[in-house]
Scaffold this active site. Structure first.
Site, PDB file in Angstrom:
ATOM      1  N   GLU A 170       0.838  -1.192   0.000  1.00  0.00           N
ATOM      2  CA  GLU A 170       0.000   0.000   0.000  1.00  0.00           C
ATOM      3  C   GLU A 170       0.874   1.244   0.000  1.00  0.00           C
ATOM      4  O   GLU A 170       1.940   1.246   0.616  1.00  0.00           O
ATOM      5  CB  GLU A 170      -0.923  -0.006   1.231  1.00  0.00           C
ATOM      6  CG  GLU A 170      -1.942  -1.133   1.224  1.00  0.00           C
ATOM      7  CD  GLU A 170      -2.892  -1.074   2.423  1.00  0.00           C
ATOM      8  OE1 GLU A 170      -2.814  -0.099   3.206  1.00  0.00           O
ATOM      9  OE2 GLU A 170      -3.711  -1.992   2.563  1.00  0.00           O
ATOM     10  N   HIS A 199      -8.210   1.210   1.830  1.00  0.00           N
ATOM     11  CA  HIS A 199      -7.991   1.141   3.277  1.00  0.00           C
ATOM     12  C   HIS A 199      -8.902   2.156   4.004  1.00  0.00           C
ATOM     13  O   HIS A 199      -8.432   3.025   4.742  1.00  0.00           O
ATOM     14  CB  HIS A 199      -6.518   1.404   3.618  1.00  0.00           C
ATOM     15  CG  HIS A 199      -6.098   0.716   4.892  1.00  0.00           C
ATOM     16  ND1 HIS A 199      -4.864   0.123   5.062  1.00  0.00           N
ATOM     17  CD2 HIS A 199      -6.740   0.518   6.062  1.00  0.00           C
ATOM     18  CE1 HIS A 199      -4.761  -0.388   6.260  1.00  0.00           C
ATOM     19  NE2 HIS A 199      -5.894  -0.163   6.896  1.00  0.00           N
TER      20      HIS A 199
END
Length: 527
Positions: free
Chosen positions: A262, A280
Site C-alpha cells: 500500500e 484502506h
C-alpha cells in the site's frame, strides 16, 4: 501548566478537552509535515497529539527535551520510534478501540456489496446499459459467515451478521467456549470454517501465524463459490492464489480494503470483475475520527495532570517510587507469560498468577498486566501491557491472582499457569540479587535458567545419550550453544532442556531436532 502540541488534523473538540483539563494547547495541524519546523519547536512541549502525518523519528525525539507523552489518535504507531521514545522516558499511547465499529461496518458493507455486485452494476447502469439479467446476486440470510479472528472488531461483525440472520462460525485461538457462547458464534477449526462458510471475513493481526492464512491450500478447502472479505491487514491473503481461485470460479468474489503493498496503485486483482477494492477505508468515518481524537486528548490530559496511563504501548502503570523495585519483577512476569504463551497452541480459558514472598506485598497490578501481555503477545502483536487485561476480559479469559507469604526456598517467587481446553501448563521464576529474572520451574520440573533472546525448548525421555545427540546435532547445524539448562521429573521420566543459542533456528532445523530419538517436543522461543 503542561503544554501540548497538536501537529496533525484533529477534531477541535479534542482541543477543547485539553483546555477544559487545564492543559495549554497549540493547534498547528500542518506542522507535522514540516520536519525542520517540528525539530525547531518540539522542545517546548510536554505532550504531543498526532495522527499519521507527523513522523516522530529518533532525531525528533532527541530534540524533544520536555516531552513526556505522545498520543496517537488511532491504532497504528509506525510513525513513532517507540524504542527511542522508551529510552528517553516518553510514554507512547494509542487509541486501539476507537475504530472498531467503523471497521466492522465497512466489512459488512463490503459483504453486502459483494453479494449483490453493486459496484459493477452501478458502473454498468451509469454507462447507459440496463443489464438486469447480468447481475444475479445472492442473499446473505441463512448463509454461513466464517469469521477468522473473533476479537473486538470480529465480535462486532458477528453481532451485525446475526442481525442479518446469518449463521456465524469462528476460528480464533484465543476464543474460549464461554466467550463464543456469549457472542453467539460456533467455535470451529480453520479447516471446518473453510469447508462450511459461504462468506469468509478476516479480522486478525498480521503475524507469522496468520501471514497468508488464506493461501492456495486453504482456498482449495473452501466451498466452490465462496466470497471473501478482508478489511484487516494486507498479507493475510496470498493475493496470487486468490487471483487464480477467482479465475477458476472456486472463489465467486472478493472484497478487499487492504493489500500486501500500500498504497495499492497497481495490482492484478484490480483487473478482476468479481473483486471490489477500496483504499484502506476501514477507519474512515467522521465518527471514528472524532472518537479517537477525543480519546487521545483525554488520555494525554490524564497523564500530564494525574500520571494516569491508558493504552500505553511501552510502559505499565506504576509510580516513580515503585519503579526501581518493580521493574525486574515486571520483566520476569512478562517473560513467564511469553514463555507460556509461546508454548500454548489451543484456546486459553484462564491465566493464574501466584506471587509469593516479598513480591506479594508489592503493587502486583503492573506485573499481572505484564504477565497477561506476555501470554497474549505471540498471537496479538498489537496488544500492550495496559490493554492486555481488558482484551483478556473481553475474550472471556479469566485472570486469577493469588498472593501469599514465603513458603519455599526463594524470597520472591512468581508462578504463572495457563489453563487451556486440554491442559494446564505452569512456569515459575524469581529475581536474584543481580536483578536478572530466572526460570526455576517448568511443568513442575525444577531447573534454573536465564531467559535469553533466542532459546530452544526440548522435552524428551530421560535416557542416556540424549544430551550428546542433541549437542552433536546442534553443532552439525552450525548452532552455537550459549548455555545448556536441564531438569527432569525423576530418573527415566520426562526431562526438559532449555538451551540458549546464538542466532535463530529455521523450521527445517527445528524439524531435525524434533526427529531425534526420544524427543517429544522441540520449540524455538524468543524473548
Amino acid at each position: 501548566m503542561p503544554k501540548v502540541l497538536v501537529s496533525d488534523k484533529l477534531s477541535m473538540a479534542a482541543v477543547q478537552i485539553f483546555k477544559d483539563n487545564g492543559v495549554e494547547v497549540d493547534y498547528l495541524p500542518d506542522l507535522g509535515k514540516d520536519k525542520e519546523k517540528l525539530l525547531e519547536v518540539i522542545g517546548q512541549y510536554d505532550g504531543l497529539a498526532i495522527r499519521s502525518a507527523t513522523k516522530m523519528t529518533e532525531k525528533v525525539i532527541a530534540a524533544a527535551t520536555r516531552l513526556k507523552v505522545i498520543g496517537r489518535a488511532g491504532i497504528g504507531v509506525d510513525n513513532v520510534d517507540i524504542p527511542a521514545a522508551t529510552k528517553k522516558g516518553i510514554i507512547v499511547m494509542n487509541t486501539p478501540f476507537g475504530n472498531s465499529i467503523t471497521t466492522a461496518e465497512h466489512a459488512i458493507a463490503m459483504m453486502m456489496a459483494l453479494a449483490r455486485q453493486l459496484p459493477e452494476a452501478d458502473a454498468s447502469t451509469r454507462a447507459g446499459k440496463w443489464e438486469k439479467n447480468r447481475f444475479m446476486g445472492v442473499e446473505v440470510t441463512n448463509k454461513t459467515l466464517g469469521l477468522i479472528g473473533a476479537g473486538n472488531i470480529g465480535s462486532i461483525v458477528a453481532d451485525r451478521a446475526q442481525g442479518l440472520k446469518m449463521k456465524v462460525v469462528a476460528f480464533d485461538p484465543f476464543l474460549t467456549p464461554d466467550r463464543a457462547l456469549e457472542i453467539g458464534v460456533e467455535k470451529v477449526t480453520l479447516d471446518e470454517l473453510l469447508a462450511r462458510a459461504d462468506f469468509i471475513t478476516l479480522h486478525t493481526p498480521l503475524i507469522d501465524a496468520t501471514r497468508n492464512i488464506i493461501d492456495a491450500a486453504a482456498l482449495a478447502k473452501t466451498k466452490k463459490g465462496v466470497r471473501i472479505i478482508n478489511c484487516a491487514r494486507g498479507g493475510l491473503i496470498d493475493e496470487a492464489a486468490l487471483y487464480e481461485a477467482l479465475k477458476s470460479g472456486q472463489v465467486a468474489g472478493a472484497a478487499l480494503d487492504v493489500f500486501l503493498e500500500e498504497p495499492a496503485t497497481a495490482n492484478p486483482l484490480f483487473e478482476m470483475p468479481n473483486v471490489i477494492c477500496t483504499p484502506h477505508l476501514g477507519a474512515s468515518t467522521g465518527e471514528a475520527q472524532e472518537n479517537v481524537a477525543l480519546q487521545v486528548a483525554e488520555q494525554i490530559s490524564a497523564y500530564l495532570n494525574a500520571g494516569e496511563i491508558s493504552n500505553a504501548l511501552n510502559f505499565p502503570s506504576i509510580s516513580a517510587e515503585e519503579a526501581p523495585r518493580l521493574t525486574p519483577f515486571i520483566k520476569l512476569a512478562e517473560m513467564l507469560g511469553s514463555f507460556a504463551g509461546q508454548m500454548t497452541e489451543t484456546a486459553i480459558k484462564g491465566i493464574k498468577i501466584e506471587f509469593e514472598g516479598d513480591v506479594a506485598s508489592m503493587n502486583t497490578r503492573p506485573m499481572v498486566a505484564s504477565a497477561v501481555y506476555g501470554v497474549m503477545r505471540p498471537m496479538m502483536p498489537d496488544v500492550n501491557m495496559v490493554s492486555a487485561p481488558q482484551i483478556a476480559k473481553d475474550r472471556g479469559i479469566g485472570v486469577e491472582v493469588v498472593t501469599r507469604e514465603q513458603q519455599g526456598a526463594y524470597e520472591n517467587y512468581i508462578r504463572l499457569t495457563v489453563v487451556t481446553e486440554r491442559q494446564e501448563r505452569a512456569v515459575a521464576g524469581t529475581v536474584f540479587a543481580s536483578g536478572k529474572p530466572r526460570i526455576i520451574q517448568v511443568k513442575n520440573i525444577n531447573m534454573e535458567a536465564e531467559l535469553t533472546p533466542s532459546m530452544l525448548y526440548v522435552t524428551n525421555e530421560d535416557k542416556p545419550g540424549h544430551i550428546g545427540r542433541l549437542g552433536t546435532l546442534l553443532g552439525t547445524l552450525g548452532i552455537n550453544i550459549a548455555n545448556f539448562n536441564l531438569g527432569r521429573a525423576e530418573q527415566g521420566a520426562d526431562a526438559i532442556a532449555l538451551v540458549s543459542i546464538d542466532g535463530q533456528l529455521t523450521e527445517a532445523q527445528l524439524a531435525e531436532i524434533a526427529s531425534l530419538e526420544g524427543v517429544k517436543q522441540a520449540k524455538a522461543l524468543r524473548f
